[in-house]
Scaffold this motif. Structure first.
Motif, mmCIF file in Angstrom:
data_model
loop_
_atom_site.group_PDB
_atom_site.id
_atom_site.type_symbol
_atom_site.label_atom_id
_atom_site.label_comp_id
_atom_site.label_asym_id
_atom_site.label_seq_id
_atom_site.Cartn_x
_atom_site.Cartn_y
_atom_site.Cartn_z
ATOM 1 N N GLN A 173 -40.556 -26.977 27.942
ATOM 2 C CA GLN A 173 -39.106 -26.747 28.006
ATOM 3 C C GLN A 173 -38.664 -26.294 29.394
ATOM 4 O OE1 GLN A 173 -37.096 -26.967 25.047
ATOM 5 N NE2 GLN A 173 -35.409 -26.894 26.487
ATOM 6 N N ASN A 174 -39.362 -25.265 29.890
ATOM 7 C CA ASN A 174 -38.976 -24.722 31.190
ATOM 8 C C ASN A 174 -39.167 -25.743 32.288
ATOM 9 O OD1 ASN A 174 -38.312 -22.381 30.048
ATOM 10 N ND2 ASN A 174 -40.232 -21.329 30.526
ATOM 11 N N ALA A 175 -40.319 -26.395 32.202
ATOM 12 C CA ALA A 175 -40.631 -27.368 33.241
ATOM 13 C C ALA A 175 -39.550 -28.435 33.286
ATOM 14 C CB ALA A 175 -41.978 -27.998 32.971
ATOM 15 N N LEU A 176 -39.146 -28.863 32.107
ATOM 16 C CA LEU A 176 -38.135 -29.911 32.039
ATOM 17 C C LEU A 176 -36.821 -29.395 32.597
ATOM 18 C CD1 LEU A 176 -38.929 -31.523 28.619
ATOM 19 C CD2 LEU A 176 -39.028 -32.624 30.821
ATOM 20 N N ASN A 177 -36.486 -28.168 32.233
ATOM 21 C CA ASN A 177 -35.238 -27.607 32.736
ATOM 22 C C ASN A 177 -35.231 -27.537 34.241
ATOM 23 O OD1 ASN A 177 -33.880 -27.356 30.378
ATOM 24 N ND2 ASN A 177 -34.745 -25.338 29.927
ATOM 25 N N GLU A 178 -36.368 -27.156 34.788
ATOM 26 C CA GLU A 178 -36.431 -27.053 36.224
ATOM 27 C C GLU A 178 -36.327 -28.416 36.874
ATOM 28 O OE1 GLU A 178 -39.641 -24.886 38.164
ATOM 29 O OE2 GLU A 178 -38.816 -23.218 36.997
ATOM 30 N N LEU A 179 -36.907 -29.365 36.183
ATOM 31 C CA LEU A 179 -36.944 -30.723 36.721
ATOM 32 C C LEU A 179 -35.539 -31.292 36.871
ATOM 33 C CD1 LEU A 179 -38.863 -33.021 37.512
ATOM 34 C CD2 LEU A 179 -38.856 -33.738 35.155
ATOM 35 N N VAL A 180 -34.686 -30.957 35.920
ATOM 36 C CA VAL A 180 -33.355 -31.558 35.971
ATOM 37 C C VAL A 180 -32.404 -30.820 36.904
ATOM 38 C CG1 VAL A 180 -31.504 -32.501 34.544
ATOM 39 C CG2 VAL A 180 -33.731 -32.217 33.597
ATOM 40 N N GLY A 181 -32.780 -29.589 37.274
ATOM 41 C CA GLY A 181 -31.791 -28.769 37.978
ATOM 42 C C GLY A 181 -31.826 -28.761 39.491
ATOM 43 N N LYS A 182 -32.353 -29.806 40.108
ATOM 44 C CA LYS A 182 -32.411 -29.804 41.582
ATOM 45 C C LYS A 182 -31.025 -29.882 42.205
ATOM 46 C CE LYS A 182 -36.983 -31.012 42.943
ATOM 47 N NZ LYS A 182 -37.847 -32.116 43.280
ATOM 48 N N PRO A 183 -30.874 -29.250 43.353
ATOM 49 C CA PRO A 183 -29.536 -29.218 43.954
ATOM 50 C C PRO A 183 -29.074 -30.588 44.436
ATOM 51 C CG PRO A 183 -31.166 -28.247 45.419
ATOM 52 C CD PRO A 183 -31.871 -28.536 44.146
ATOM 53 N N TYR A 184 -27.754 -30.671 44.567
ATOM 54 C CA TYR A 184 -27.094 -31.902 45.021
ATOM 55 C C TYR A 184 -27.163 -31.929 46.532
ATOM 56 C CZ TYR A 184 -23.156 -35.237 45.307
ATOM 57 O OH TYR A 184 -22.351 -36.320 45.520
ATOM 58 N N LYS A 185 -27.855 -32.902 47.083
ATOM 59 C CA LYS A 185 -28.110 -32.803 48.520
ATOM 60 C C LYS A 185 -26.997 -33.407 49.378
ATOM 61 C CE LYS A 185 -30.941 -36.896 49.259
ATOM 62 N NZ LYS A 185 -32.166 -37.458 49.760
ATOM 63 N N GLY A 196 -21.624 -47.365 46.926
ATOM 64 C CA GLY A 196 -22.254 -46.068 46.716
ATOM 65 C C GLY A 196 -21.215 -44.991 46.949
ATOM 66 N N CYS A 197 -21.354 -43.858 46.296
ATOM 67 C CA CYS A 197 -20.342 -42.816 46.422
ATOM 68 C C CYS A 197 -20.973 -41.428 46.437
ATOM 69 C CB CYS A 197 -19.371 -42.835 45.237
ATOM 70 S SG CYS A 197 -19.202 -44.388 44.387
ATOM 71 N N THR A 198 -20.478 -40.559 47.320
ATOM 72 C CA THR A 198 -20.855 -39.136 47.263
ATOM 73 C C THR A 198 -19.667 -38.277 47.650
ATOM 74 O OG1 THR A 198 -21.630 -39.159 49.543
ATOM 75 C CG2 THR A 198 -23.314 -39.417 47.832
ATOM 76 N N ALA A 199 -19.762 -37.006 47.362
ATOM 77 C CA ALA A 199 -18.692 -36.074 47.716
ATOM 78 C C ALA A 199 -19.307 -34.702 47.931
ATOM 79 C CB ALA A 199 -17.667 -35.998 46.591
ATOM 80 N N PRO A 200 -18.647 -33.849 48.748
ATOM 81 C CA PRO A 200 -19.164 -32.499 48.919
ATOM 82 C C PRO A 200 -18.941 -31.665 47.663
ATOM 83 C CG PRO A 200 -17.354 -32.955 50.439
ATOM 84 C CD PRO A 200 -17.412 -34.064 49.490
ATOM 85 N N LEU A 247 -32.606 -40.905 39.945
ATOM 86 C CA LEU A 247 -32.757 -40.434 38.568
ATOM 87 C C LEU A 247 -33.755 -39.303 38.501
ATOM 88 C CD1 LEU A 247 -32.752 -43.302 35.987
ATOM 89 C CD2 LEU A 247 -30.899 -41.888 36.796
ATOM 90 N N ALA A 248 -34.870 -39.475 39.202
ATOM 91 C CA ALA A 248 -35.907 -38.447 39.176
ATOM 92 C C ALA A 248 -35.331 -37.139 39.690
ATOM 93 C CB ALA A 248 -37.090 -38.888 40.021
ATOM 94 N N LEU A 249 -34.540 -37.253 40.772
ATOM 95 C CA LEU A 249 -33.950 -36.082 41.393
ATOM 96 C C LEU A 249 -32.960 -35.408 40.450
ATOM 97 C CD1 LEU A 249 -33.965 -34.845 44.297
ATOM 98 C CD2 LEU A 249 -31.807 -36.016 44.626
ATOM 99 N N LYS A 250 -32.137 -36.239 39.826
ATOM 100 C CA LYS A 250 -31.089 -35.724 38.933
ATOM 101 C C LYS A 250 -31.687 -35.035 37.726
ATOM 102 C CE LYS A 250 -27.000 -36.270 40.254
ATOM 103 N NZ LYS A 250 -25.834 -35.459 39.978
ATOM 104 N N LEU A 251 -32.826 -35.543 37.305
ATOM 105 C CA LEU A 251 -33.431 -35.004 36.089
ATOM 106 C C LEU A 251 -34.178 -33.711 36.337
ATOM 107 C CD1 LEU A 251 -34.799 -38.031 34.150
ATOM 108 C CD2 LEU A 251 -33.227 -36.305 33.329
#
Lengths: 480, 411
Positions: free
Chosen positions: A4-16, A237-241, A471-475
């Motif tokens: 559970q924790n590992a998965l939670n951490e996996l998804v929570g990476k910051p938006y670069k 492609g799209c990004t925003a601050p 996707l990997a990053l977002k997850l």
């Protein structure tokens, strides 16, 4: 570490991509009224027909109500609190990229979209849009040799007014829906693509949209015209601050495919999605529609939707020409408090038209991910076929995955097939991969990637790999 | 808006349903007609709904079985047949087998007070209509190991609006076969509301045969509350309604229950028939097996809307839904919409939908063996219908449903 924790951490990476570029901008005051519409039009030195188009749309928009049916639960937007035009200050139109503010180039460099000559992506022409205006379009000359027009829509309005006048609003009428009407009234920039008869566009075309200011709404308008026997592949492609306030992005994309023309439109959408508490983020309310007007024409949408606080869009195909083909391949990933209501509409009008829908939804955190689509066989759509497949993957037991496929048929000689399933990352598969020495994060990534394979296969090469990474990053941090 | 004179034409609220009637009428008065803008009623022909409500209200009837019912099917040999009537006050308990008891007094009032439509939405509008109009209720409690099959017949009165309401409670571990037959005729309009409570381990095999005719209209609601380890199987046949709408709404309260839904709707002419089913899993390990079929001919319109809700608590749910539509004419229309809302992650939920005409290969196969097209079509349709009909309770045989359906699409 528990799964559970590992998965939670996996998804929570910051938006670069959350940084802000400090740059002087030419912003008009907040709010929307007829004068603002006229001001935007005059800033862009537009011909009279476009101002008329804008004003007509604005009048219709005033009579329309913000739609509520999707149950996305966002608060009433204050349309007077948005800046409808913002452009980096440039004294005059730049002749070459070397004269463009280095800060801007740096921004796009940071985003992985190099605009300067030596770093350009080979074989991909890029149109970079910063807030309301297009900064630069690369490889224009090379494309011009083939007769392909690829430029910002503002340029097209000035240089090819007859084309713009003929096609703009012909696929998405200015009164189509609330956000399309708003866009028609205040759109600032976007891309224009024209592929003449018999030309296969020699390179991938790409637009990159960047919102920089927190109070600016981005209203881009893209128009793609593929004449007889031509083909093109286009990617956006799209990004925003990161801002604590919500930003509105209401775009309109129109595609016209004539006889035997083929258009492939791919999107990797990674607008800022807000933080884990749902503060900030972009409202991505987009109308995208293509008309397969010609015999054997083809429009293919593929999208990877990972960003935005709320995504609300249904890239659609109206299959008018006999034997025309519509395709929709989508991966939508939502995490934290994100909401996505996305899908497609396939309207079969011509005989022997075919459409394929493959939609993969991944919901993590407390997000809500809905597939909503319409397949319609009109009376004239004899011997047409549709196949739809909607799969959802749930990560954690607080996210929701909804499926609402609307199916309507009035033609007995056509057939519609729809199937859908729901699954999750199974412990057994995870165990299998881990027992073979694959790390937890990688294992999840492999499974998600496998789940989305059918869609990634449809993306242009350069972006398939990127989408996988995205996707990997977002997850990161989400899986549990 | 709902015509004021419809509400005024209703008799004064009285009897055990008095407070329910008052509430229902308040609801209708406030809400009026359902809105064409709301999702549950978006594609319903609201003009026809208005027409149904313009039928004069039906007050009394001789409580004996009518000749029509007798002529359609003989009473079950070893079961109980009850004919529902707006003036039915009570049944002599002596006439009922020992396993059946009428529910009265406080027990009944408690049961009736549930299911109030949400006043902010027109989702349960048809229930509101029934509550406003139904003046009597048949409430039965069933217990024991082998109760005889129960048959309920609601026959419309020619050109009149008639409501009927039934409450059925199955005690734990009771098994029952229930056959409901709703008969419309002429310009009749019917509002039927059946509420079922299944206690732990109870099992109900429910057949619902709704046969219209002429310009008859029907709004029917079935609400089912399932307790743990209960099993509910519903087989619906809907044919011949100018406007027909059946709304099964099933809730598995504690999970660990089984639900099977089978539906067949046949529409011809300019008719519009609809099924709006909803199943909600409020506990873990529930199952659903749903198959809905529609045959659509001429200029008719067939609607299927199948909602499945799997909230967080409903882990290990296994739900399968399939909607199969046969579209036989250029002028007919099919709308089908599965609706899945899933939050629990350890579940298996799948759904599918198809729309097509009869398979050419199958017709060709039979023709190549010397069966003419007409006969081959009939055989294929028979197979198509039988898939649903065979899950009806055995007693349904007497109503010769297959023959009626084949006859109705035959020409």
């Amino acid at each position: 570490m528990t799964t559970q924790n590992a998965l939670n951490e996996l998804v929570g990476k910051p938006y670069k991509y959350g940084f802000v570029t400090e740059i002087e901008t030419d912003k008009i005051s907040k709010g929307l009224n007829e004068d603002i519409v006229r001001l935007i039009s005059s800033k862009k030195e537009e011909p009279a027909f476009l101002l008329d188009f804008r004003l007509r749309a604005y009048k219709k928009w005033l009579q329309m109500e913000e739609p509520k049916w999707a149950d996305l639960g966002f608060p009433q937007l204050s349309y007077q609190d948005i800046v409808y035009y913002s452009a980096p200050k440039q004294n005059e139109k730049k002749q070459s990229l070397d004269e463009v503010d280095p800060k801007l180039l740096e921004t796009f460099d940071k985003l992985g979209i190099p605009l300067s000559e030596q770093k350009r992506l080979t074989n991909v022409a890029v149109d970079a849009v910063f807030d309301s205006v297009s900064i630069a379009t690369t490889y224009k000359e090379k494309l011009a040799e083939h007769g392909v027009v690829f430029c910002s829509i503002s340029e097209a309005v000035l240089q090819y007014p007859e084309l713009v006048q003929r096609y703009i609003g012909s696929v998405v009428p200015s009164n189509d829906n609330f956000f399309a009407a708003l866009n028609s009234a205040v759109f600032s920039d976007g891309s224009f693509v024209f592929i003449p008869k018999g030309v296969d566009c020699p390179m991938e075309l790409s637009s990159y949209f960047r919102i920089n200011s927190g109070d600016v709404g981005q209203f881009e308008r893209t128009l793609i015209i593929a004449e007889e026997n031509s083909s093109v592949s286009y990617l956006e492609g799209c990004t925003a601050p990161m801002f604590d306030t919500k930003t509105l992005h209401a775009a309109v994309v129109e595609i016209i495919a004539l006889d035997k023309a083929s258009v492939k439109y791919s999107t990797v959408q990674n607008w800022y999605s807000g933080d884990e508490k749902g503060v900030g983020g972009v409202y991505n309310f987009v109308t995208k529609r293509g008309h397969c007007r010609g015999y054997k024409s083809k429009i293919s949408w593929s999208q990877v939707e990972t960003g935005s606080a709320i995504t609300w869009k249904y890239p659609s195909c109206v299959l008018q020409g006999d034997d025309s083909v519509g395709e929709f391949y989508s991966v939508a990933l939502t995490n934290n408090k994100q909401k996505a209501d996305t899908g497609t509409k396939m309207i079969h009008v011509g005989k022997r038209t075919r459409s394929t829908i493959v939609s993969k939804g991944i919901s993590a955190g407390q997000s809500s991910n809905s597939y909503r689509g319409l397949v319609q066989m009109t009376k004239s759509a004899k011997d047409s076929r549709n196949y739809s497949q909607c799969d959802s993957m749930l990560i954690g037991d607080k996210a929701s995955a909804n499926t609402y496929p609307y199916i309507r048929s009035q033609q007995p000689r056509s057939s519609i097939e729809h199937e859908a399933s729901t699954c999750r990352i199974s412990e057994e598969q995870l165990f299998y991969l881990q027992s073979r020495g694959i790390g937890f994060e990688e294992a999840i990534s492999i499974m998600v990637s496998g789940f989305c394979r059918e869609v990634f296969n449809q993306l242009p090469m350069e972006f398939a790999a990127e989408a996988d990474k995205l996707l990997a990053l977002k997850l990161e941090g989400s899986v549990g | 808006m709902l015509r004021g004179d419809f509400l005024k034409s209703l008799p004064e609220p009285r009897g055990i349903l008095r407070s329910v009637q008052i509430r229902g009428r308040d609801y209708l008065e406030r809400f009026g007609l359902p809105s064409g803008k709301s999702e549950p009623w978006r594609i319903t022909d609201l003009e026809r709904l208005k027409t149904l409500l313009s039928r004069p209200f039906f007050l009394s009837r001789d409580e004996n079985e009518s000749n029509l019912i007798r002529s359609m099917a003989v009473p079950p040999s070893d079961g109980v047949r009850l004919v529902l009537s707006p003036s039915l006050q009570s049944i002599d308990d002596q006439k009922l087998p020992k396993e059946f008891r009428q529910i009265t007094g406080a027990d009944l009032e408690r049961l009736l007070s549930s299911n109030i439509p949400n006043s902010a939405s027109d989702k349960d509008w048809a229930i509101g209509l029934n509550q406003a109009t139904a003046g009597t209720v048949l409430a039965l409690r069933v217990k024991g190991c082998n109760p005889p099959p129960l048959e309920l017949v609601a026959e419309a009165q020619l050109d009149r609006f008639s409501p009927s309401r039934v409450v059925l409670v199955l005690d734990s571990n009771t098994q029952l076969d229930l056959l409901e037959v709703i008969l419309g005729k002429g310009c009749s309009a019917q509002s039927h509301f059946l509420e079922i409570h299944l206690a732990e381990g109870a099992s109900l095999n429910h057949g619902l045969i709704a046969l219209g005719g002429g310009e008859a209209g029907l709004l029917a609601n079935v609400i089912v509350h399932q307790k743990r380890d209960s099993s509910y199987s519903l087989s619906m046949i809907q044919e011949g309604w100018s406007l027909g709408r059946i709304e099964p709404d099933i809730c598995q309260g504690d999970g660990h229950a089984h639900t099977t839904l089978r539906g067949l709707q046949v529409s011809k002419g300019t008719r519009q028939v609809a099924t709006h089913s909803k199943i909600s899993f409020q506990g873990p390990e529930g199952t659903l097996d749903q198959l809905h079929k529609a045959l659509v001919a001429d200029k008719s319109h067939s609607i299927f809307n199948g909602a499945v809700e799997v909230p967080q608590i409903a882990q290990r749910t296994n739900a399968v839904q399939l909607s199969r539509n046969l579209l036989l004419s250029n002028n007919a229309r099919v709308d089908t919409k599965p609706e899945l809302e899933i939050i629990a992650d350890d579940v298996r939920c799948s759904h599918g939908a198809t729309v097509s005409e009869l398979q050419k290969e199958e017709l060709f196969y039979m023709r190549s063996r010397g069966v003419d097209t007409r006969q081959a079509t009939k055989l294929l349709l028979q197979g198509y219908f039988q898939d649903i009909l065979r899950s009806l309770p055995v007693e349904a045989e007497r109503w010769s449903v297959l023959e009626r359906l084949l006859e109705s699409v035959g020409d």
